[in-house]
Design a protein around this motif. Structure first.
Motif, PDB file in Angstrom:
ATOM      1  N   ASP A 169      28.869  88.624  -7.319  1.00 52.95           N
ATOM      2  CA  ASP A 169      28.504  89.136  -5.996  1.00 52.95           C
ATOM      3  C   ASP A 169      27.748  88.063  -5.221  1.00 52.95           C
ATOM      4  N   ALA A 170      28.117  87.878  -3.954  1.00 47.45           N
ATOM      5  CA  ALA A 170      27.417  86.916  -3.100  1.00 47.45           C
ATOM      6  C   ALA A 170      25.960  87.345  -2.965  1.00 47.45           C
ATOM      7  N   GLY A 171      25.067  86.398  -3.099  1.00 46.93           N
ATOM      8  CA  GLY A 171      23.648  86.691  -2.886  1.00 46.93           C
ATOM      9  C   GLY A 171      22.890  87.065  -4.151  1.00 46.93           C
ATOM     10  N   ASP A 172      23.609  87.313  -5.247  1.00 50.98           N
ATOM     11  CA  ASP A 172      22.943  87.711  -6.498  1.00 50.98           C
ATOM     12  C   ASP A 172      22.824  86.496  -7.421  1.00 50.98           C
ATOM     13  N   LEU A 173      21.675  85.859  -7.390  1.00 52.77           N
ATOM     14  CA  LEU A 173      21.474  84.612  -8.132  1.00 52.77           C
ATOM     15  C   LEU A 173      21.522  84.830  -9.643  1.00 52.77           C
ATOM     16  N   GLU A 174      20.904  85.911 -10.103  1.00 48.17           N
ATOM     17  CA  GLU A 174      20.862  86.155 -11.554  1.00 48.17           C
ATOM     18  C   GLU A 174      22.266  86.370 -12.104  1.00 48.17           C
ATOM     19  N   GLN A 175      23.091  87.090 -11.352  1.00 53.37           N
ATOM     20  CA  GLN A 175      24.471  87.310 -11.771  1.00 53.37           C
ATOM     21  C   GLN A 175      25.225  85.979 -11.870  1.00 53.37           C
ATOM     22  N   LEU A 176      24.994  85.123 -10.911  1.00 50.64           N
ATOM     23  CA  LEU A 176      25.665  83.821 -10.920  1.00 50.64           C
ATOM     24  C   LEU A 176      25.211  82.977 -12.111  1.00 50.64           C
ATOM     25  N   LYS A 177      23.926  82.987 -12.367  1.00 53.02           N
ATOM     26  CA  LYS A 177      23.408  82.221 -13.517  1.00 53.02           C
ATOM     27  C   LYS A 177      24.020  82.747 -14.810  1.00 53.02           C
ATOM     28  N   ALA A 178      24.113  84.063 -14.925  1.00 49.86           N
ATOM     29  CA  ALA A 178      24.666  84.662 -16.149  1.00 49.86           C
ATOM     30  C   ALA A 178      26.148  84.315 -16.293  1.00 49.86           C
ATOM     31  N   ALA A 179      26.845  84.210 -15.148  1.00 46.43           N
ATOM     32  CA  ALA A 179      28.285  83.887 -15.182  1.00 46.43           C
ATOM     33  C   ALA A 179      28.511  82.429 -15.588  1.00 46.43           C
ATOM     34  N   CYS A 180      27.506  81.588 -15.389  1.00 48.35           N
ATOM     35  CA  CYS A 180      27.662  80.166 -15.664  1.00 48.35           C
ATOM     36  C   CYS A 180      27.446  79.859 -17.149  1.00 48.35           C
ATOM     37  N   THR A 181      28.380  80.346 -17.957  1.00 53.61           N
ATOM     38  CA  THR A 181      28.403  80.097 -19.395  1.00 53.61           C
ATOM     39  C   THR A 181      28.830  78.637 -19.626  1.00 53.61           C
ATOM     40  N   PRO A 182      28.752  78.145 -20.872  1.00 55.75           N
ATOM     41  CA  PRO A 182      29.037  76.725 -21.117  1.00 55.75           C
ATOM     42  C   PRO A 182      30.451  76.261 -20.764  1.00 55.75           C
ATOM     43  N   ASP A 183      31.368  77.197 -20.500  1.00 59.99           N
ATOM     44  CA  ASP A 183      32.738  76.815 -20.134  1.00 59.99           C
ATOM     45  C   ASP A 183      32.888  76.569 -18.635  1.00 59.99           C
ATOM     46  N   VAL A 184      31.800  76.709 -17.873  1.00 60.25           N
ATOM     47  CA  VAL A 184      31.908  76.616 -16.406  1.00 60.25           C
ATOM     48  C   VAL A 184      31.683  75.179 -15.928  1.00 60.25           C
ATOM     49  N   TYR A 205      19.301  81.854  -1.336  1.00 58.15           N
ATOM     50  CA  TYR A 205      20.325  81.972  -2.369  1.00 58.15           C
ATOM     51  C   TYR A 205      21.111  80.670  -2.497  1.00 58.15           C
ATOM     52  N   VAL A 206      21.555  80.147  -1.364  1.00 51.86           N
ATOM     53  CA  VAL A 206      22.379  78.933  -1.374  1.00 51.86           C
ATOM     54  C   VAL A 206      21.579  77.758  -1.944  1.00 51.86           C
ATOM     55  N   GLN A 207      20.342  77.644  -1.521  1.00 53.38           N
ATOM     56  CA  GLN A 207      19.516  76.537  -2.026  1.00 53.38           C
ATOM     57  C   GLN A 207      19.240  76.684  -3.522  1.00 53.38           C
ATOM     58  N   ALA A 208      19.070  77.925  -3.969  1.00 54.67           N
ATOM     59  CA  ALA A 208      18.825  78.154  -5.408  1.00 54.67           C
ATOM     60  C   ALA A 208      20.090  77.859  -6.222  1.00 54.67           C
ATOM     61  N   VAL A 209      21.254  78.202  -5.676  1.00 51.85           N
ATOM     62  CA  VAL A 209      22.521  77.897  -6.361  1.00 51.85           C
ATOM     63  C   VAL A 209      22.668  76.376  -6.481  1.00 51.85           C
ATOM     64  N   GLU A 211      20.340  74.126  -6.616  1.00 51.17           N
ATOM     65  CA  GLU A 211      19.395  73.625  -7.611  1.00 51.17           C
ATOM     66  C   GLU A 211      19.880  73.936  -9.034  1.00 51.17           C
ATOM     67  N   PHE A 212      20.358  75.171  -9.215  1.00 46.13           N
ATOM     68  CA  PHE A 212      20.846  75.584 -10.539  1.00 46.13           C
ATOM     69  C   PHE A 212      22.053  74.731 -10.956  1.00 46.13           C
ATOM     70  N   CYS A 213      22.960  74.502 -10.034  1.00 52.09           N
ATOM     71  CA  CYS A 213      24.142  73.674 -10.340  1.00 52.09           C
ATOM     72  C   CYS A 213      23.713  72.253 -10.717  1.00 52.09           C
ATOM     73  N   ASP A 214      22.767  71.704  -9.978  1.00 55.38           N
ATOM     74  CA  ASP A 214      22.261  70.355 -10.281  1.00 55.38           C
ATOM     75  C   ASP A 214      21.704  70.287 -11.698  1.00 55.38           C
ATOM     76  N   GLN A 215      20.928  71.297 -12.054  1.00 56.27           N
ATOM     77  CA  GLN A 215      20.282  71.293 -13.378  1.00 56.27           C
ATOM     78  C   GLN A 215      21.295  71.334 -14.512  1.00 56.27           C
ATOM     79  N   ASN A 216      22.472  71.915 -14.238  1.00 58.31           N
ATOM     80  CA  ASN A 216      23.438  72.129 -15.320  1.00 58.31           C
ATOM     81  C   ASN A 216      24.705  71.284 -15.185  1.00 58.31           C
ATOM     82  N   ASP A 217      24.678  70.296 -14.323  1.00 56.16           N
ATOM     83  CA  ASP A 217      25.852  69.469 -14.048  1.00 56.16           C
ATOM     84  C   ASP A 217      27.083  70.327 -13.744  1.00 56.16           C
TER      85      ASP A 217
END
Ligand code: PLP
Length: 391
Positions: A169-184, A205-209, A211-217
């Motif tokens: 869901d757009a705007g749900d940061l926790e859901q996105l983090k949970a979806a980003c399993t090691p295969d992503v 939300y966009v800025q947090a995404v 940052e999260f993407c940066d941290q996990n390559d």
């Protein structure tokens, strides 16, 4: 051919994939179209965000004509001056590194997906190719970009779809983090979901995404096919958010009415695709590129200010008209969504009959994408029809 003959021919010889309205254009100028019977329409659609400078803009016509008179195509084994000039603009104005040119939004997104998967394959090997996209997104009509599109209605008939997409869901940061399993390997999104309902993603939300993407390559791919090239009051929508994507795609408005798309790579993926790894016959077409050079030459800071002012003015006039049917009005630049209680298709039909072209989006939104240079006179004329149609 007269109007009836065109309708009949179309019906008989063209596949019925579009629910068309009975407009057969004869000629057009600025943000106004005249049909075969002389009926006039104000265009608040730009052909879905394509005709960035409206119809028969003098400078655009000249750019197309001049290039077509010199040479119209060379294959990609040779160099293309207008494409090299356009690429320089795209790189310098985005802050990214290099560009691949194709012909459409879907094709640009396909390329971005290949680029992200190859980056991850080179670095981590197989098994890290999944891409997370958002519900209500729209990424195109090819088998892969349909799979990338986070709406179930697009996942029918054409099985098997390309594997490796997950939706949140757009705007749900926790859901996105949970979806980003090691295969992503990547997250792909529109900053303003166009077809999905003019949903403007929240800044935090966009800025947090990012940052999260940066941290996990994990690569952040922004689909700016609709939002890019000045539509949201900046050359790129991400410039409204103070972030930089890893990969960005553009199409629709880039060449002001000729088919062109591109994906632009940031630092991480700039050398990921080597010789013979990607290509397309019509990519970097000189006429399309010359048209795009003209379009981009007009996207100055002053011009962007005028896009923002006009977007604000249109939104304010609709919001302040006190129309009971209007739930809310949202906009970023001249990408405008009017949420209505009635069916947006009914509003579209009423506006059409009265001589105004608008679009719909999502379930309950009337969408406006006027040419970026629409005149104040055409705005007033269009708005008076729209306000009636909204009632
Ligand atoms: C229109 C659109 C596409 C598809 O572009 P085509 O040129 O029709 O292939 C992809 N993404 C977004 C956000 C769009 O608005």
């Amino acid at each position: 051919m007269n109007r009836e003959q065109v309708l009949q021919n179309d019906n008989q010889y063209i596949m019925h994939t579009y629910g068309r309205l009975p407009l057969v254009p004869d000629h057009a100028s600025g943000s106004t179209i005249w049909d075969k019977d002389g009926k006039k329409y104000i265009d608040f659609t730009s052909g879905i965000g394509v005709n960035a400078f409206g119809y028969s803009d003098e400078g655009w016509v000249k750019a197309v004509f001049d290039q077509a008179s010199k040479y119209q195509h060379v294959c990609n084994y040779y160099y293309c001056e207008p494409a090299s000039e356009l690429a320089e603009f795209l790189v310098k104005s985005s802050g990214l590194c290099n560009v691949f040119f194709g012909n459409s939004g879907a094709e640009a997104n396909e390329g971005a997906i290949k680029l992200a998967r190859k980056y991850s394959f080179d670095k981590y090997g197989e098994g890290r190719a999944t891409i997370v996209t958002l519900h209500q997104s729209f990424h195109g009509r090819t088998v892969t970009t349909l799979a990338a599109t986070g709406q179930d209605v697009f996942h029918q008939y054409f099985f098997p779809f390309t594997e490796g997409f997950k939706y949140c869901d757009a705007g749900d940061l926790e859901q996105l983090k949970a979806a980003c399993t090691p295969d992503v390997c990547a997250v792909m999104m529109e900053l303003v979901q166009g077809e999905g309902g003019v949903n403007i993603l929240p800044m935090e939300y966009v800025q947090a995404v990012r940052e999260f993407c940066d941290q996990n390559d994990i690569l952040l791919i922004l689909d700016e096919v609709q939002t890019g090239m000045g539509r949201t009051g900046k050359v790129f929508a991400f410039q409204n958010y103070g972030i930089l994507p890893d990969i960005c795609t553009v199409a629709k408005g880039i060449a002001g009415g000729l088919p062109m798309g591109a994906f632009i790579s940031g630092e991480k993926t700039k050398d990921t695709l080597g010789a013979s790894m990607h290509g397309t016959t019509f990519g970097s077409n000189p006429v399309c590129a010359a048209a795009a050079c003209y379009v981009t030459s007009r996207l100055t800071d002053d011009f962007m200010d005028s896009v923002n002012r006009k977007g604000q003015l249109i939104s304010d006039k609709i919001a302040s008209a006190g129309i009971d049917n209007v739930v809310s009005v949202r906009h970023l630049g001249m990408m405008i969504g009017i949420q209505v209680k009635s069916s947006p298709k009914d509003v579209l039909k009423k506006a059409f009959d009265a001589g105004l072209l608008v679009l719909t989006a999502g379930k309950d939104v009337v969408r406006l994408l006027p040419p970026l240079n629409i005149s104040m006179g055409e705005i007033d004329e269009g708005l008076s029809i729209l306000l009636e149609a909204l009632k």
